[in-house]
Enzyme design. Structure first.
Site, PDB file in Angstrom:
ATOM      1  N   ASP A 128       0.807  -1.219   0.027  1.00 36.70           N
ATOM      2  CA  ASP A 128       0.053  -0.019  -0.012  1.00 36.70           C
ATOM      3  C   ASP A 128       0.858   1.178  -0.066  1.00 36.70           C
ATOM      4  O   ASP A 128       0.439   2.358   0.540  1.00 36.70           O
ATOM      5  CB  ASP A 128      -0.946   0.069   1.349  1.00 36.70           C
ATOM      6  CG  ASP A 128      -1.914  -0.924   1.149  1.00 36.70           C
ATOM      7  OD1 ASP A 128      -2.256  -1.322  -0.088  1.00 36.70           O
ATOM      8  OD2 ASP A 128      -2.657  -1.208   2.109  1.00 36.70           O
ATOM      9  N   HIS A 183      -4.469  -2.315  -6.028  1.00 37.42           N
ATOM     10  CA  HIS A 183      -3.990  -0.931  -6.351  1.00 37.42           C
ATOM     11  C   HIS A 183      -5.050   0.034  -6.624  1.00 37.42           C
ATOM     12  O   HIS A 183      -5.898  -0.304  -7.353  1.00 37.42           O
ATOM     13  CB  HIS A 183      -3.236  -0.802  -7.751  1.00 37.42           C
ATOM     14  CG  HIS A 183      -1.825  -1.537  -7.733  1.00 37.42           C
ATOM     15  ND1 HIS A 183      -0.878  -1.418  -6.811  1.00 37.42           N
ATOM     16  CD2 HIS A 183      -1.262  -2.484  -8.564  1.00 37.42           C
ATOM     17  CE1 HIS A 183       0.198  -2.266  -6.904  1.00 37.42           C
ATOM     18  NE2 HIS A 183      -0.165  -3.091  -8.025  1.00 37.42           N
ATOM     19  N   THR A 213      -6.031 -11.887   4.064  1.00 35.75           N
ATOM     20  CA  THR A 213      -7.132 -11.076   3.494  1.00 35.75           C
ATOM     21  C   THR A 213      -8.374 -11.928   3.137  1.00 35.75           C
ATOM     22  O   THR A 213      -9.276 -11.617   2.557  1.00 35.75           O
ATOM     23  CB  THR A 213      -6.459 -10.399   2.101  1.00 35.75           C
ATOM     24  OG1 THR A 213      -5.893 -11.604   1.386  1.00 35.75           O
ATOM     25  CG2 THR A 213      -5.484  -9.497   2.384  1.00 35.75           C
ATOM     26  N   GLY A 247       0.287  13.903  -3.915  1.00 38.65           N
ATOM     27  CA  GLY A 247      -1.201  13.916  -3.951  1.00 38.65           C
ATOM     28  C   GLY A 247      -1.726  12.604  -4.783  1.00 38.65           C
ATOM     29  O   GLY A 247      -0.828  12.172  -5.263  1.00 38.65           O
TER      30      GLY A 247
HETATM   31  P1  GDP Z   1      -0.291   0.229  -3.763  1.00 34.72           P
HETATM   32  O1  GDP Z   1      -0.930  -1.186  -3.383  1.00 34.72           O
HETATM   33  O2  GDP Z   1       1.088   0.410  -3.272  1.00 34.72           O
HETATM   34  O3  GDP Z   1      -0.760   0.500  -5.017  1.00 34.72           O
HETATM   35  O4  GDP Z   1      -1.268   1.219  -2.655  1.00 34.72           O
HETATM   36  P2  GDP Z   1      -2.756   1.745  -2.526  1.00 34.72           P
HETATM   37  O5  GDP Z   1      -3.252   2.045  -3.908  1.00 34.72           O
HETATM   38  O6  GDP Z   1      -3.434   0.512  -1.720  1.00 34.72           O
HETATM   39  O7  GDP Z   1      -2.645   2.740  -1.406  1.00 34.72           O
HETATM   40  C1  GDP Z   1      -2.118   4.000  -1.837  1.00 34.72           C
HETATM   41  C2  GDP Z   1      -3.194   4.997  -1.638  1.00 34.72           C
HETATM   42  O8  GDP Z   1      -2.461   6.213  -1.391  1.00 34.72           O
HETATM   43  C3  GDP Z   1      -4.235   5.087  -2.626  1.00 34.72           C
HETATM   44  O9  GDP Z   1      -5.422   5.555  -1.951  1.00 34.72           O
HETATM   45  C4  GDP Z   1      -3.488   6.074  -3.461  1.00 34.72           C
HETATM   46  O10 GDP Z   1      -4.755   6.972  -4.125  1.00 34.72           O
HETATM   47  C5  GDP Z   1      -3.225   7.188  -2.442  1.00 34.72           C
HETATM   48  N1  GDP Z   1      -1.735   7.918  -2.963  1.00 34.72           N
HETATM   49  C6  GDP Z   1      -0.788   7.475  -3.760  1.00 34.72           C
HETATM   50  N2  GDP Z   1      -0.026   8.511  -3.614  1.00 34.72           N
HETATM   51  C7  GDP Z   1      -0.310   9.513  -3.139  1.00 34.72           C
HETATM   52  C8  GDP Z   1      -0.022  10.770  -2.521  1.00 34.72           C
HETATM   53  O11 GDP Z   1       1.201  11.281  -3.129  1.00 34.72           O
HETATM   54  N3  GDP Z   1      -0.677  11.584  -1.512  1.00 34.72           N
HETATM   55  C9  GDP Z   1      -1.835  11.016  -1.093  1.00 34.72           C
HETATM   56  N4  GDP Z   1      -2.487  12.078  -0.287  1.00 34.72           N
HETATM   57  N5  GDP Z   1      -2.321  10.065  -1.671  1.00 34.72           N
HETATM   58  C10 GDP Z   1      -1.474   9.205  -2.480  1.00 34.72           C
END
Ligand code: GDP
Length: 425
Positions: free
Chosen positions: A12, A40, A126, A414
């Site tokens: 995540d 993701h 999970t 973001g």
């Molecule tokens: P992954 O499994 O590594 O792809 O991660 P996830 O998608 O589960 O979790 C990452 C979360 O962080 C998601 O809700 C994204 O939209 C959010 N996200 C990613 N980059 C940023 C960032 O730079 N800032 C913020 N606030 N949220 C982010």
């Protein structure tokens, strides 16, 4: 040229967004391990998507997306996801390895029953069937995609599997037995539906390498959840490391030139196990709230994430086992509310300070040794250039770079695709 995008921590970390950005200039995007146990989140002009089986390149119509041999393929889930993105009007190009392992419905059932049986000793699964799937795969009683096309062979194999499985269901879990005929029909149905997508993906990938195509390997979860190098047993049942991309996808290991590890500007983890910098009560609530989607709930299970300050010990270890050639920090915007930002630079284990990530029993004992960096106390979303970031953000990035021994070339401020800053130094 092959790049891998992998997690430096507990998963995540925001890999989906970075993968989506890199997919734009990739000819092929590959999923090489894991299954629907990790998600993701991608936010782009088409909307917000939570992907569990489809590679992140599906939003780019020219990109070939591959689900490779090492994946735990949940065909039900994949078909639902295909329908979901098709309904959003997205045209994509997908190929599934005919040697990918097939996750059967009873894997999900066994996962649920075992967690229930374990009670307080549960792993925090999970419940996507991943551990039973990989157990069966390595015990050589799993199904590869090609087996779904061989009717007589499949019927015979299903009967043999049900013989043993039904003893376990009946006597260990006190549940109803499986009907081999029904299971056979389900698997045959999977075969029919998946057939149009299947082929020898390793062959396609090796050809793409020869043609000089740009290939992206998309990792799931993070280094600390790796079956061999993670916080065992609070790990997943596959390898989450970039090195495994060559095995899972069937390509030469020396072709992976760039290993891009992703970390959040703070720590977050879903699931059980020791978590050294974990925050509790109001402090955790505040960070979780500021994190918005990134802080609150895991993309797959909706479980609240455990959150804490940045852990340089864990991240340096994560970068090392990943063989990271660069590091990306995501969610920097989230920390804008803090006057001072603690960063864990060592573990105190029984009075001894270490900077090396220890085995699980000592992770439990470890107390974080913090150093505090000045906060920037402002909203940095919307800033597009590195030089325009406040000096405290520069210091924070440089500090993490030094502590993790890994070059930081990109930071994310973001959740949106365009909220990314490149560091060209
Ligand atoms: P992954 O499994 O590594 O792809 O991660 P996830 O998608 O589960 O979790 C990452 C979360 O962080 C998601 O809700 C994204 O939209 C959010 N996200 C990613 N980059 C940023 C960032 O730079 N800032 C913020 N606030 N949220 C982010």
């Amino acid at each position: 040229m092959i790049r891998a995008i992998v997690g430096a921590n507990w998963g995540d970390e925001g890999k989906g967004k970075i993968t989506d950005i890199c997919a734009a200039d990739s000819d092929v995007v590959v999923r090489f391990q894991g299954g629907s146990n990790a998600g993701h989140t991608i936010i782009n002009e088409h909307g917000k998507f939570s992907l569990h089986q489809l590679p992140s390149g599906i939003f780019h119509p020219e990109t070939l997306n591959i689900i490779a041999n090492g994946v735990a393929l949940n065909i039900d889930y994949l078909l639902k996801e295909i329908a979901y993105v098709e309904n959003a009007g997205i045209k994509f190009n997908l190929m599934v390895s005919n040697r990918a392992g097939v996750l059967a419905p009873y894997h999900v059932l066994l996962d649920e029953l075992e967690e229930e049986r374990l009670g307080d000793r549960k792993f925090g699964s999970t419940k996507s069937g991943i551990a039973p799937f990989y157990s069966d795969k390595y015990a050589k009683v799993g199904f590869q995609v090609w087996e779904l096309f061989e009717e007589e062979y499949l019927k015979d194999k299903v009967t043999g599997i049900c013989d043993k499985l039904n003893i376990i269901l009946e006597h260990l879990y006190k549940r109803e037995k499986l009907d081999p005929e029904k299971l056979y029909e389900t698997l045959r149905g999977y075969g029919e539906k998946i057939a149009p997508y299947t082929g020898d993906t390793s062959e396609v990938l090796n050809k793409a390498i020869k043609e000089g195509k740009t290939i992206l390997m998309e990792g799931q979860l993070g280094a600390l959840r790796d079956i061999d190098h993670g916080i065992y047993p609070y790990v997943t049942s596959s390898s989450t490391l970039a090195g495994y991309a060559s095995v899972g996808a069937g390509i030469p290991p020396y072709e992976i030139k760039d290993v891009i590890a992703i970390t959040k500007a703070y720590s977050s983890s879903v699931g059980e196990g020791p978590f050294v910098t974990e925050l509790f009560d109001e402090e955790a609530e505040e960070l979780r709230k500021r994190g918005g989607d990134a802080g609150e709930y895991g993309a797959t299970t909706g479980r609240p994430r455990r959150v804490g300050f940045f852990d340089a010990v864990a991240t340096r270890y994560g970068c090392k086992v990943q063989g990271a050639t660069e590091l990306v920090i995501t969610c920097l915007d989230v920390l804008g509310y803090l006057d001072e930002i603690p960063v864990c630079i060592g573990y105190d284990i029984d009075g001894e300070i270490t900077k090396d990530f220890p085995v699980t029993s000592n992770v439990y004992k470890a107390k974080p040794v913090y150093t505090k960096l000045p906060g920037w106390k402002q909203d940095i979303r919307g800033i597009k250039e590195y030089d325009k970031l406040p000096p405290q953000v520069h210091d924070y990035i440089k500090f993490i770079e030094k502590e993790t021994n890994t070059k930081i070339k990109m930071v994310s401020n973001g959740p949106r695709r365009d909220e990314i800053i490149y560091i060209n130094e």
